[in-house]
Design an enzyme around this catalytic site. Structure first.
Site, PDB file in Angstrom:
ATOM      1  N   SER A  14     -23.123 -10.931  10.992  1.00  0.00           N
ATOM      2  CA  SER A  14     -23.030 -11.841   9.857  1.00  0.00           C
ATOM      3  C   SER A  14     -21.581 -12.260   9.650  1.00  0.00           C
ATOM      4  O   SER A  14     -20.657 -11.654  10.201  1.00  0.00           O
ATOM      5  CB  SER A  14     -23.532 -11.153   8.592  1.00  0.00           C
ATOM      6  OG  SER A  14     -22.603 -10.144   8.227  1.00  0.00           O
ATOM      7  N   LYS A  15     -21.410 -13.272   8.827  1.00  0.00           N
ATOM      8  CA  LYS A  15     -20.066 -13.741   8.510  1.00  0.00           C
ATOM      9  C   LYS A  15     -19.277 -12.601   7.851  1.00  0.00           C
ATOM     10  O   LYS A  15     -18.086 -12.443   8.095  1.00  0.00           O
ATOM     11  CB  LYS A  15     -20.146 -14.948   7.579  1.00  0.00           C
ATOM     12  CG  LYS A  15     -18.789 -15.423   7.110  1.00  0.00           C
ATOM     13  CD  LYS A  15     -18.859 -16.722   6.365  1.00  0.00           C
ATOM     14  CE  LYS A  15     -17.496 -17.191   5.942  1.00  0.00           C
ATOM     15  NZ  LYS A  15     -16.741 -16.235   5.121  1.00  0.00           N
ATOM     16  N   ARG A  16     -19.987 -11.821   7.045  1.00  0.00           N
ATOM     17  CA  ARG A  16     -19.319 -10.729   6.352  1.00  0.00           C
ATOM     18  C   ARG A  16     -18.702  -9.725   7.340  1.00  0.00           C
ATOM     19  O   ARG A  16     -17.578  -9.280   7.178  1.00  0.00           O
ATOM     20  CB  ARG A  16     -20.298 -10.027   5.407  1.00  0.00           C
ATOM     21  CG  ARG A  16     -19.601  -9.338   4.289  1.00  0.00           C
ATOM     22  CD  ARG A  16     -20.340  -9.278   2.967  1.00  0.00           C
ATOM     23  NE  ARG A  16     -21.779  -9.381   3.075  1.00  0.00           N
ATOM     24  CZ  ARG A  16     -22.604  -8.338   3.013  1.00  0.00           C
ATOM     25  NH1 ARG A  16     -22.144  -7.119   2.886  1.00  0.00           N
ATOM     26  NH2 ARG A  16     -23.902  -8.517   3.070  1.00  0.00           N
TER      27      ARG A  16
ATOM     28  N   ASP B 235     -15.654 -11.301   8.951  1.00  0.00           N
ATOM     29  CA  ASP B 235     -14.516 -11.315   8.015  1.00  0.00           C
ATOM     30  C   ASP B 235     -13.890  -9.921   7.925  1.00  0.00           C
ATOM     31  O   ASP B 235     -12.681  -9.752   7.986  1.00  0.00           O
ATOM     32  CB  ASP B 235     -14.968 -11.737   6.612  1.00  0.00           C
ATOM     33  CG  ASP B 235     -15.271 -13.234   6.559  1.00  0.00           C
ATOM     34  OD1 ASP B 235     -14.936 -13.937   7.536  1.00  0.00           O
ATOM     35  OD2 ASP B 235     -15.850 -13.684   5.549  1.00  0.00           O
TER      36      ASP B 235
END
Ligand code: GLU
Length: 511
Positions: free
Chosen positions: A264-266, A269
């Site tokens: 995921s983007k999370r 990041d």
């Protein structure tokens, strides 16, 4: 074989994720390999999730990685428009056809009524609260309301949706090129909404209608769409399009670096790597996420990396250009298991592609960085720097970031080198060496080397013992590219200046 026509069909609901690029890539490889057509269709029927700028971003991202669209949004073609929101009338017609054939029906239930149904079923202990075979007869729809009343509801513009009438006790067979045959019982499927009350189709209806009308031969998409495939097969049957049904290939998921769950983007990041191909600015929050491009990934390296996330060539070869991928690709060699996303591997690919470039090409990267820093440098010097640095860099900007010492004398010196290597022997050698360099008529890596050999020999000190001290005076660091070449590039005067400065300022720690 049927003409290969594949589509990449993203929804413009945000920045296109790197996984979307992989899906587009596999479609593209199949199309090119078979001299087929790569289509870009924008699936924007969910108006609530529409994000401005997302469509342009998709087009720019595909262009950057070198996936060329033959037909579709931004290009045009015989089945235009390719933006689903502009095809409303088409879907309406096909939804009507399903109603006329008894495969779909109008449903007038309000949100509250749907909620009441769910609550009732929950209270009755049912674990299936879907609108479907067991519930549709209890609801307000054209199966339970008399035709004249339905007509008057429609005339009075009472909001409605159109739902698929899923048949009872049917086995639906989905043939997937990656997963084989998947059989699903129709009782597992609810009466999905095909047309929403805003007059827009849902993904399912629009997707199937368009794949049929656009003569799509293969649907290659992410695994998350596998549960929808039986529903799509049913739609093909109800429309009488079984013989034109595309072949399905559901790609394995991209997993987090530790292999636990979907990437995921999370995660990206948190772990500090990009998830978007290009910089993406969230139009709502204004948050800017750095893209692969801006982080210094070369598009050909990214493509090579992505190709291997789920596919392998069956050999040990790892470096594949787009052309080579087109030849080697086959759906048979796509795995079912999720592919672990390993950013180190992406970096490795980037290094390989950088190393394969000529020094002249690499010099452009360095000159670019220097330009931004307002530092002037001849092309000849930039070429030399790139030549000595190329084995050590991962990203184009590293030529500057790791090679700042070529342009600026060090301000600080690596403490560990100073404490271990800055001793009387080093000071003696460097002092004599700097004097010899100063006296020399010419200067090059070779001259530097032979002067250093002469000096160490005459002082009886092994050159191996003082090399690190020499490096630290010149670069400030403990390691770096070839030292003699580094001196040649820095130049005679600057070499002397830096050594003398270090001799004057550094305290001796050990002997
Ligand atoms: N619009 C869907 C998506 O955003 C496309 C799925 C498909 O390829 O059928 O992924």
């Amino acid at each position: 074989m049927k003409e290969v026509r594949v589509r990449f069909a993203p929804s413009p609901t945000g920045g296109l994720h790197i996984g979307g690029i992989r899906t587009a890539l596999y479609n593209y490889l199949l199309a090119r390999q078979n001299k087929g057509t790569m289509i870009l269709r924008i699936e924007d029927t969910d108006q609530g999730r529409f994000v401005p700028g997302a469509e342009e971003y998709i087009i720019q991202s595909l262009a950057w990685v070198g996936i060329k669209i033959d037909e579709g949004q931004g290009v045009g073609g015989p089945y235009a428009p390719y933006r689903q929101s502009e095809r409303k009338e088409i879907y309406k017609k096909y939804a009507q056809q399903l109603i006329d054939n008894g495969h779909a029906y109008y449903a007038f239930d309000t949100a509250e009524e749907l909620e009441v149904m769910r609550e009732k079923l929950k209270l009755a202990g049912s674990d299936n609260q879907q609108y479907g075979i067991t519930t549709r007869n209890l609801m307000r729809n054209s199966l339970t309301i008399d035709k004249p009343d339905v007509d008057s509801l429609l005339r009075s513009e009472t909001p409605y949706v159109i739902r698929l009438k899923v048949p009872e006790n049917e086995q639906i067979h989905v043939n997937d090129l990656i997963r084989g045959e998947v059989i699903v019982d129709s009782s597992q499927i609810d009466d999905k909404v095909l047309m929403k009350s805003d007059g827009m189709p849902t993904y399912h209806l629009a997707n199937v209608v368009d794949d049929y009308l656009m003569k799509i031969s293969h649907v290659i998409r992410g695994e998350e769409w596998l549960p929808s495939a039986p529903l799509h097969v049913l739609l093909y049957q109800f429309f009488g399009w079984q013989n034109e049904m595309p072949q399905f290939a559901h790609l394995p998921l991209l997993l987090k670096p530790d292999g636990n769950g979907k990437l995921s983007k999370r995660d990206a990041d948190k772990m500090g790597f990009p998830i978007f191909p290009l910089n993406w600015t969230d139009p709502k929050s204004g948050e800017i996420s750095e893209g692969y491009k801006e982080s210094g990934y070369l598009p050909e390296a990214l493509i090579n990396f992505l190709a291997f996330l789920g596919w392998n060539p069956g050999t040990t070869q790892e470096i594949f250009s787009m052309e080579q991928l087109i030849t080697a690709f086959s759906i048979d060699r796509i795995g079912k298991a999720g592919a672990r996303f390993d950013i180190q591997k992406a970096q490795w690919f980037n290094q390989q592609y950088l190393k394969a470039k000529t020094d002249e090409e690499l010099a452009d990267f360095l000159l670019d960085s220097l330009d931004k820093e307002q530092i002037t440098c001849t092309r000849e010097m930039a070429v030399k720097i790139c030549n000595v640095m190329k084995e050590r860099v991962t990203f184009p900007q590293d030529f500057w970031l790791q090679g700042k010492f070529f342009f600026h004398a060090p301000i600080t010196f690596d403490e560990s080198v100073i404490s271990k290597k800055w001793n009387n022997d080093a000071v003696k050698v460097l002092h004599a060496f700097s004097m010899e360099v100063d006296k020399a008529t010419g200067f090059s890596a070779e001259i530097a080397k032979s002067l250093l050999e002469q000096v160490t020999a005459s002082l009886g000190i092994s050159s191996g013992k003082i090399l690190q001290a020499l490096r630290v005076t010149l670069t400030g660091g403990a390691s770096g590219p070839d030292l003699m070449m580094t001196m040649e590039i820095i130049g005679k005067k600057e070499v002397c200046r830096r050594i003398n400065h270090a001799l004057a300022t550094l305290k001796i720690h050990a002997s």
